[in-house]
Scaffold this active site. Structure first.
Site, PDB file in Angstrom:
ATOM      1  N   ASP A 217     -32.367 -37.937 -12.547  1.00 15.15           N
ATOM      2  CA  ASP A 217     -31.528 -39.096 -12.240  1.00 15.15           C
ATOM      3  C   ASP A 217     -32.223 -40.329 -12.781  1.00 15.15           C
ATOM      4  OD1 ASP A 217     -29.209 -40.313 -10.611  1.00 15.15           O
ATOM      5  OD2 ASP A 217     -30.955 -41.419  -9.882  1.00 15.15           O
ATOM      6  N   GLU A 313     -27.233 -36.606 -16.509  1.00 15.09           N
ATOM      7  CA  GLU A 313     -25.894 -37.161 -16.341  1.00 15.09           C
ATOM      8  C   GLU A 313     -25.347 -37.687 -17.668  1.00 15.09           C
ATOM      9  OE1 GLU A 313     -25.436 -39.001 -11.983  1.00 15.09           O
ATOM     10  OE2 GLU A 313     -27.072 -39.898 -13.118  1.00 15.09           O
ATOM     11  N   ASP A 396     -31.686 -42.009  -4.874  1.00 11.17           N
ATOM     12  CA  ASP A 396     -32.012 -41.375  -6.150  1.00 11.17           C
ATOM     13  C   ASP A 396     -32.523 -39.955  -5.958  1.00 11.17           C
ATOM     14  OD1 ASP A 396     -31.287 -43.744  -7.377  1.00 11.17           O
ATOM     15  OD2 ASP A 396     -33.331 -44.533  -7.374  1.00 11.17           O
TER      16      ASP A 396
END
Length: 475
Positions: A217, A313, A396
């Site tokens: 992340d 992502e 996170d």
């Protein structure tokens, strides 16, 4: 595989003049090709305005590379722009410009027909001598790495010294496991570089933990939060290379502003003191870029060499840069470069799996413990608190755990993983309206609400909710 080896050059005064001459020749050939092809377009447009029939119009000039080469070889002897000096450079310099022009016209034609992805490409335009990037490519002639490991030889340029040893490529060439295909010289960040494109035979390197998966992340304050399939979480702080150099940049920019700089409106030339101050300021910018590139390479190399599956992502970096409050820090972090480096390092060096999570997958809004999904989670809330299982965890860390669990769950054939059923039946224009639906874990479903279907994942067998929209009721 085809791999590039790039080395910094240390040319003397005459060699640097020859390098700039070759790159200028490539730019001149590109501009000639754009003007030669475009002349037929403008001629046809003018003839159409006079009502000339279609069959009587001037023929289209082709823009394929063989056609451009043939036309240029006929024109270079008589065209006053080339007749006096075209023999000073290698033919590869002109071939570079013609090849770039042919590629530019192909991209324009494909974009106009809707056959090219990305933003629409316009008609090729002339390259400015002041703004064009200095670059030239050699595909034939004497292209080799010298045996001393500190020099390279290029056509018409001769032997040039390198700033660093070339042992990485020289050893493979001498062993017969690499064959040089081409070489490209480029002026970048105040230095000259040569990049050898070589066909290399190499074995894949086994990663340290082939059965482990990691979710990454990315963020601004913390550059990367990495959670593996065993539940271990590691963080990488954002170095903030640009912020660390802002004080030095302010001082250098102030010095530049107090010198007599160029003015294109009046034709004023810059003073020598302005040129020195501008070079000093550019040196600071170049150092920031080099340090950032080195740090990102070290991070991605370490991650790609350890895990068998990596989940990142699909971030809309271009859209994030429109936020004027975060644009500088996002650009300094290099989100797009991290994904690019992981893409080729996992496929070429280790043959591991890289999973790209769906852009609309709610990794931060999903509870990593029970799978409940929140409808909204503002960015200023940095702690995730689950209403179902009462889990309290950093935002996170929670997102990284969900990405790690996504590695073994719901992976599509295109390599994109995510909650595919959350797409609305009738999407709105541009598809940028996808909202997160509130869901409960399977054990706490409410009657009449949305149905949650569990999806098995790796590691601790966490549960992920796949949503089905509730039937619409009118009253």
């Amino acid at each position: 595989m085809v791999q590039a080896y790039r080395f910094a050059l240390v040319p003397n005064a005459s060699q640097e003049h020859a390098l700039r001459s070759h790159c200028g020749a490539a730019r001149a050939a590109y501009n000639w090709a754009v003007g030669w092809v475009g002349a037929s377009w403008w001629q046809r447009r003018a003839e159409e305005s006079y009502g000339i029939a279609e069959e009587d119009l001037t023929e289209w000039r082709p823009w394929s590379l063989p056609a451009l080469r043939k036309a240029f070889n006929e024109a270079k002897h008589t065209d006053p722009r080339f007749a006096a000096w075209w023999e000073e450079n290698s033919k590869e310099a002109y071939s570079t410009g013609l090849a770039n022009a042919a590629a530019a016209f192909d991209n324009y034609a494909k974009s106009k027909r809707g056959q090219r992805k990305g933003k629409r490409v316009g008609v090729p335009r002339f390259k400015s001598k002041r703004k064009a990037r200095l670059s030239c490519r050699f595909t034939t002639g004497t292209i080799r790495v010298e045996r001393d490991g500190r020099h390279v030889t290029l056509p018409r340029l001769g032997t040039l010294r390198t700033h660093e040893p070339t042992a990485g490529l020289l050893t493979r060439v001498q062993a017969g496991t690499a064959r040089i295909l081409s070489a490209t010289v480029r002026h970048e960040r105040g230095r000259w570089f040569v990049s050898f494109q070589a066909e290399v035979k190499r074995d894949l390197v086994r990663v340290a933990r082939p059965d482990a998966a990691v979710g990454i992340d990315l963020g601004v304050k913390i550059l990367a939060v990495m959670a593996d399939s065993t539940g271990e979480i590691r963080t990488v702080a954002n170095p903030g290379h640009y912020d660390a150099a802002r004080k030095q940049l302010r001082r250098a920019s102030r010095t530049v502003s107090r010198r007599r700089g160029p003015d294109r409106r009046t034709g004023q030339k810059p003073s020598r003191r302005w040129e020195k101050a501008d070079a000093a300021r550019n040196k600071v910018h170049h150092r920031v870029a080099n340090v950032r590139e080195d740090a990102l390479h070290k991070l991605t190399t370490a991650v790609a060499a350890e895990y068998g599956t990596i989940v990142v992502e699909d971030l809309n970096v271009a859209g994030m840069l429109r936020n004027r409050r975060l644009a500088r820090r996002i650009a300094d972090a290099g989100f797009g470069e991290i994904r690019h480096q992981l893409d080729y390092k996992t496929s070429r060096r280790h043959a591991t799996r890289l999973v790209i999570a769906n852009r609309w997958y709610p990794s931060s809004k999903t509870c990593s413990g029970c799978g409940e999904v929140k409808a909204k989670l503002p960015l200023h809330i940095r702690t995730y608190e689950c209403d179902a299982c009462h889990l309290v965890i950093d935002r996170d860390d929670n997102a990284a755990l969900n990405l790690a669990a996504l590695a073994a769950a719901c992976v599509t054939g295109t390599g994109v993983a995510g909650d595919q059923d959350t797409v609305p039946a009738v999407p709105k224009p541009r598809g940028a309206d996808q909202k997160t639906r509130t869901t409960r874990p399977a054990a706490r479903r409410r009657r009449g609400g949305q149905v949650a279907q569990p999806c098995r994942t790796s590691g601790k067998q966490k549960r992920e909710t796949v949503l089905k929209p509730k039937p619409l009721t009118l009253w």
